[in-house]
Design an enzyme around this catalytic site. Structure first.
Site, PDB file in Angstrom:
ATOM      1  N   GLU A 289      46.399  42.720  38.385  1.00  0.00           N
ATOM      2  CA  GLU A 289      46.227  42.026  39.673  1.00  0.00           C
ATOM      3  C   GLU A 289      46.921  40.668  39.682  1.00  0.00           C
ATOM      4  O   GLU A 289      47.300  40.167  40.730  1.00  0.00           O
ATOM      5  CB  GLU A 289      44.737  41.820  39.980  1.00  0.00           C
ATOM      6  N   HIS A 310      46.206  61.392  19.630  1.00  0.00           N
ATOM      7  CA  HIS A 310      46.273  62.851  19.744  1.00  0.00           C
ATOM      8  C   HIS A 310      46.529  63.289  21.179  1.00  0.00           C
ATOM      9  O   HIS A 310      46.366  64.451  21.519  1.00  0.00           O
ATOM     10  CB  HIS A 310      44.979  63.461  19.194  1.00  0.00           C
ATOM     11  N   LYS A 424      42.125  49.229  52.012  1.00  0.00           N
ATOM     12  CA  LYS A 424      40.894  48.951  52.761  1.00  0.00           C
ATOM     13  C   LYS A 424      41.143  49.107  54.257  1.00  0.00           C
ATOM     14  O   LYS A 424      40.343  49.698  54.977  1.00  0.00           O
ATOM     15  CB  LYS A 424      40.410  47.514  52.487  1.00  0.00           C
TER      16      LYS A 424
HETATM   17  O1  PA5 Z   1      39.615  40.131  40.991  1.00  0.00           O
HETATM   18  C1  PA5 Z   1      39.270  40.302  42.140  1.00  0.00           C
HETATM   19  O2  PA5 Z   1      39.289  39.386  42.968  1.00  0.00           O
HETATM   20  C2  PA5 Z   1      38.760  41.645  42.615  1.00  0.00           C
HETATM   21  O3  PA5 Z   1      38.845  42.613  41.637  1.00  0.00           O
HETATM   22  C3  PA5 Z   1      37.320  41.511  43.032  1.00  0.00           C
HETATM   23  O4  PA5 Z   1      36.553  41.110  41.944  1.00  0.00           O
HETATM   24  C4  PA5 Z   1      36.795  42.834  43.590  1.00  0.00           C
HETATM   25  O5  PA5 Z   1      37.614  43.304  44.617  1.00  0.00           O
HETATM   26  C5  PA5 Z   1      35.377  42.676  44.111  1.00  0.00           C
HETATM   27  O6  PA5 Z   1      35.332  41.704  45.112  1.00  0.00           O
HETATM   28  P1  PA5 Z   1      33.958  41.072  45.557  1.00  0.00           P
HETATM   29  O7  PA5 Z   1      33.357  40.385  44.389  1.00  0.00           O
HETATM   30  O8  PA5 Z   1      34.315  40.137  46.662  1.00  0.00           O
HETATM   31  O9  PA5 Z   1      33.072  42.203  46.028  1.00  0.00           O
END
Ligand code: PA5
Length: 447
Positions: A289, A310, A424
Site C-alpha cells: 500500500e 515444495h 469500493k
Molecule cells: O492501511 C490502511 O489505511 C488500510 O488498510 C486500513 O487499515 C483498512 O482499509 C481499514 O480501514 P479502517 O480502519 O478505516 O476501517
C-alpha cells in the site's frame, strides 16, 4: 540486549556495493524529510515517534481494558481489516502456542478475527462457534465506515446482546476509532462503549503500536511493554543521527531500491518459522500500500519455508529472474527438540540423531540461500536473536521506518492509498447504495 541485524552482502553479486552506497545522501535526505515533516504525506507521520511517546497512563489504560476482557471472556473477536487487524494478528500468531486454540486449560481468551472478509460461511461458522460462549468484541476501524468490519460488527453485536443482555454486552465491547468522525464513533458514544482513539496522523498500516495492535496483543496475554521497548530501541537505531552504514532502515531502503532499478520488481519475504506467516501478511500490506502507486513499486510477496519450497520453490529457483528475497531468520528457537536415534533406521535418518530439529531447519535455510543465489536470486537477511515481544517490536518499527524512507526514495507518497477506493465505489454502485445512483446506472450498463 542485542538488536535485530540486517545483512545485505548477499545482494552484492547482483548489484554493486558501490551503487548501494551511492544512495547515502538520497536516503539520508529521505530520513531527514520524515523527521522534518517536509516530504509527501507529512500529515501522516504520527507513527514516527510513537514508540517513545507512549506514556505509562496509556499503557495502563490498555492493560486494564485488556484485563476486563481477559477476566470475562473465553473468546475475544477482533473486528477489523487491513491495518486494523494485521499487526495484532502478526504479533499474536508469532508469540502464541501454535495449538493455542486447542488448549482447554487457558490463561487467556482465544483471539479470533472478523471483518477481514465478507465470507458468509466464515461469519456463519464464527457465530455458531460463539453460541453460548462468553465472548467480547474489539471493533477497530479508523474511518468507522469500512463495510467489512461494520457488517461483521452489526452481526456480532446483535448476537452478544442476545446472549448477554444489552447492558452486559456494552461492557464487553471496545471500539477503537477516530476521535470524532465515523459511524463507529457515533455508535460508541451512544452506547457508552469503552473507546480508544486512532490519531488522525497515523494510517492503518502504521498503527500496530497504537491500541489497534496493543489492545488485542495484551488480551492475548503478551507483554506490550516489551514490544514497545523494542520499537523504542529501533526508533533510535533507525533515526537520522545514525550513520547510513550503521542504519538498518537506511541500508534496506537503499539496497531494495537499487535491486528494483536493476529489474528485481518482486520482493519475497521469507520465513522459516510457520508462526511468522502473518508477519509476512502485515509486511505485504505495509510495503504494497505504501509503494505500489503511480505505476511503480516493488510487488511484495511472502512465503513460508520450508513448506513453500515444495510449491513456490520451483518458481523461485528457476522462474523469471525478477525477484529477490528478504529472509526473516530467527537465531535461537524457544524450545529444544533433539532428534532420536532409531535402532532399525528404516527411514535412514540416523545421520540426524542427536541433532536439534532447529539445526536441520538452519541447514535448510542456509542450503536454500546458496541455491537461490546460485539460481539468480539476491538475498537479504533480517536476523532476530529469538522470537519474543522485544525483538518483534524492533522488527515492526524497522520495517515501518525503512518503508517511509524507501517510499520517498522511490518518489511516491508512502502514506496514502488512493487505489483502494476503486473497488469500493463499484461495490457500492452494484449494491445500489443510496447516493451512488449514477454509478449504479453506469456500472450496470457494463455488465
Ligand atoms: O492501511 C490502511 O489505511 C488500510 O488498510 C486500513 O487499515 C483498512 O482499509 C481499514 O480501514 P479502517 O480502519 O478505516 O476501517
Amino acid at each position: 540486549m542485542e538488536n535485530i541485524k540486517l545483512s545485505i552482502d548477499k545482494a552484492f553479486g547482483f548489484v554493486s556495493e558501490q551503487n548501494v552506497a551511492a544512495y547515502k545522501s538520497q536516503v539520508n535526505e529521505a530520513n531527514k524529510a520524515l523527521h522534518n515533516g517536509t516530504g509527501k504525506g507529512s500529515d501522516f507521520l504520527g507513527w514516527l515517534h510513537l514508540p517513545s511517546s507512549i506514556n505509562e497512563a496509556h499503557l495502563s489504560d490498555i492493560e486494564n481494558t485488556a484485563k476486563i476482557l481477559r477476566d470475562n471472556c473465553d473468546v475475544v473477536v477482533v473486528i477489523g481489516i487491513g491495518g486494523s487487524y494485521l499487526g495484532a494478528k502478526a504479533v499474536i500468531d508469532a508469540l502464541s502456542n501454535s495449538f493455542d486454540w486447542l488448549q482447554t486449560e487457558r490463561n487467556s481468551p482465544v483471539v479470533v478475527y472478523a471483518g477481514q472478509n465478507i465470507g458468509e460461511d466464515y461469519l456463519y461458522e464464527l457465530q455458531e462457534m460463539l453460541k453460548n460462549k462468553k465472548f467480547g468484541i474489539i471493533c477497530i476501524s479508523k474511518s468507522g465506515t469500512t463495510t467489512e468490519p461494520a457488517l461483521a460488527f452489526r452481526l456480532l453485536k446483535t448476537q452478544l446482546e442476545a446472549q448477554q443482555g444489552r447492558a452486559a454486552a456494552k461492557k464487553l465491547i471496545v471500539a477503537i476509532t477516530d476521535k470524532s468522525r465515523g459511524a463507529l464513533r457515533t455508535l460508541a458514544t451512544q452506547e457508552g462503549y469503552k473507546t480508544f482513539i486512532i490519531e488522525d496522523n497515523i494510517g492503518g498500516r502504521y498503527s500496530v503500536l497504537t491500541p489497534v495492535g496493543l489492545l488485542p496483543i495484551a488480551v492475548a496475554g503478551l507483554d506490550i511493554r516489551q514490544l514497545v521497548a523494542g520499537a523504542i530501541k529501533m526508533e533510535t537505531v533507525c533515526g537520522p543521527e545514525t550513520a547510513f552504514e550503521e542504519n538498518p532502515a537506511a541500508q534496506y531502503a537503499a539496497v531494495r531500491n537499487e535491486l528494483y532499478k536493476n529489474g528485481k520488481g518482486i520482493e519475497i519475504l521469507v520465513n522459516f518459522h510457520p508462526k511468522l506467516h502473518f508477519i509476512g501478511e502485515w509486511w505485504k500490506q505495509l510495503y504494497g500500500e505504501s509503494e505500489g502507486k503511480e505505476n511503480k513499486g516493488i510487488f511484495p510477496a511472502a512465503v513460508d519455508f520450508t513448506t513453500d519450497l515444495h510449491s513456490m520453490g520451483q518458481w523461485i529457483q528457476e522462474g523469471e529472474r525478477s525477484i529477490f528475497e528478504t529472509v526473516i531468520s530467527v537465531k535461537a528457537s524457544n524450545y529444544t527438540k533433539i532428534f532420536p536415534h532409531d535402532e532399525s533406521n528404516l527411514d535412514g535418518l540416523n545421520f540426524l540423531a542427536g541433532k536439534r530439529v532447529d539445526e536441520v531447519n538452519k541447514m535448510a535455510e542456509l542450503g536454500t540461500m546458496i541455491a537461490h543465489i546460485d539460481g539468480g536470486v539476491p538475498n537479504l537477511k533480517v536476523e532476530l536473536p529469538s522470537l519474543n515481544e522485544y525483538y518483534l517490536g524492533q522488527l515492526l518499527y524497522f520495517f515501518e521506518k525503512a518503508c517511509g524512507i524507501s517510499g520517498y526514495v522511490l518518489g511516491v507518497n508512502p502514506f496514502d492509498q488512493p487505489g483502494v477506493e476503486a473497488y469500493k465505489k463499484n461495490m457500492f454502485a452494484l449494491l445500489e447504495k443510496p447516493g451512488f445512483e449514477a454509478e449504479t446506472k453506469a456500472i450496470k450498463a457494463r455488465i
